[in-house]
Design a protein around this motif. Sequence first.
Motif, short mmCIF file in Angstrom:
data_model
loop_
_atom_site.label_atom_id
_atom_site.label_comp_id
_atom_site.label_asym_id
_atom_site.label_seq_id
_atom_site.Cartn_x
_atom_site.Cartn_y
_atom_site.Cartn_z
N SER A 60 0.93 -1.30 -0.03
CA SER A 60 0.14 -0.02 -0.01
C SER A 60 0.79 1.29 0.06
N SER A 247 -10.90 12.64 -9.74
CA SER A 247 -11.40 11.31 -9.39
C SER A 247 -12.54 11.11 -8.19
N THR A 269 -11.52 5.08 -11.21
CA THR A 269 -11.31 4.52 -10.08
C THR A 269 -9.45 4.41 -9.98
N SER A 273 -6.38 6.07 -7.93
CA SER A 273 -5.51 5.45 -6.96
C SER A 273 -4.26 6.02 -6.65
N THR A 275 -1.26 5.07 -6.18
CA THR A 275 -0.13 4.45 -7.06
C THR A 275 -0.05 4.96 -8.43
N THR A 276 -1.44 4.91 -9.15
CA THR A 276 -1.56 5.36 -10.56
C THR A 276 -1.11 6.94 -10.61
#
Length: 450
Positions: A60, A247, A269, A273, A275-276
């Motif tokens: 995470s 988002s 979605t 996030s 990470t993206t």
Amino acid sequence: MPLVITALGILLLLFLIMKCRLHTVISLAVVSFLVAIALGVQLTDVVDSVEAGFGDTLGSTGLIFGFGAILGKLIADAGGAQRIAITLIDKFGEKSIQWAVVTTAFILGIALFFEVGLVLLIPIVYQMAKQAKISFLYLGLPMVTALSVTHAFLPPHPGPTVISEQFGANIGMVLLYGFIIAIPTVIIAGPIFTVFAAKFVPSAFRGENKGIITNLSDTEQKKLEDTPGFGISAFTALFPVILMSLSTIISLLQESFNIPANVFFDFVTMIGSPTTVMLLSVLLAIYTMGIARNIPMRQLMNSAETSVKAIGMLLLILGVSGSLKEVLIEGGVGDYVAAIFEGSAISPLLLAWLIAAVIRLAQGSATVSALTTAGLVLPLMEGTDVNLALMVLATGAGSIIASHVNDTGFWIVKESFGLSIKETFCTWTVLETIISISGLLFVLLLSVFV
């Protein structure tokens, strides 16, 4: 016994790190194994628990910190962080610089996860402190305060959002009351507390010890005309905020109008996030801070490689701190605390805060303590007229109290600011406790009027 074992494990960890001078990673690993065995985790499951905690934590946060370090390094090396810092100092003035940092961190913290906000803001705030010739921690503590408060009290952050669903509270009211509580809490735990902390722990404010992320930000000063413009520098630094905000808005609109899920919303979605978001931000920075300025790709990738190498030990520390948290959860420490409060007749608001606080102290995870508390107090709320939105906020306040060695956030702050264990306790742990208690007091005060 679970609480006694937890306390002994924490004391052993502090002894190994502070007295035996054993490295934090090794100390955390040793204590994780010993605590798991002492709590009665099956011997065949001990290694699995340690590895699961390590993997979940890095799963995470690992890529977020990795991409965040690269982003910060690219912006710093190009002079973008220097340009932003100088512009903000000129705009607000050195006397108001702390309030400028708090306001910026609070606004960005509404959209950003705590970890993302930290790796994004540290290079800029470090440069601001350097330009103004003041202690980095003098600006850093108010910054992390704002990020922590928004993370604990304001949707769309996971904690308050999930707890709102558990309690069936109106998310809009949680957000409204959250703002009312968050603003004075940030002021008390941020700028006001920092003044006292500087007197009681002066060593932490001398600026001699620099953390991993600040070391990445400490680049050679450039002539202002040789740095990127403020607009493109700010856009690159704020790109994660823009993506996450878009988002979140689209997701909220989908829920408000009950629009069924489809490929578009699934794509949003994924893009939103953390990470993206950080990966796309790195790609943008490679262009805006590098290619567009005719910096060779080899030089850009050398900066990226240097930044990732620098945070390698931080990632190991975070991962093994997740192992300790996992064995405490697997060992049933949270369940044991929950059983203590069953059938209690205390006011639901105070009870929610108290249970969340004790579980947080025992096993470290704010999310686990909040969700466990929600399941426990739901039956106690039946037949009462307690305000559901305030219940969410009381639970959130309790779940962040006294961050210490069993909390990943403790190690993130320690390593990011280059603090000793003692200094981290005297600054970050106290700061989180002030946020928690202030949050409770403002919840109780608000309950008189709503």
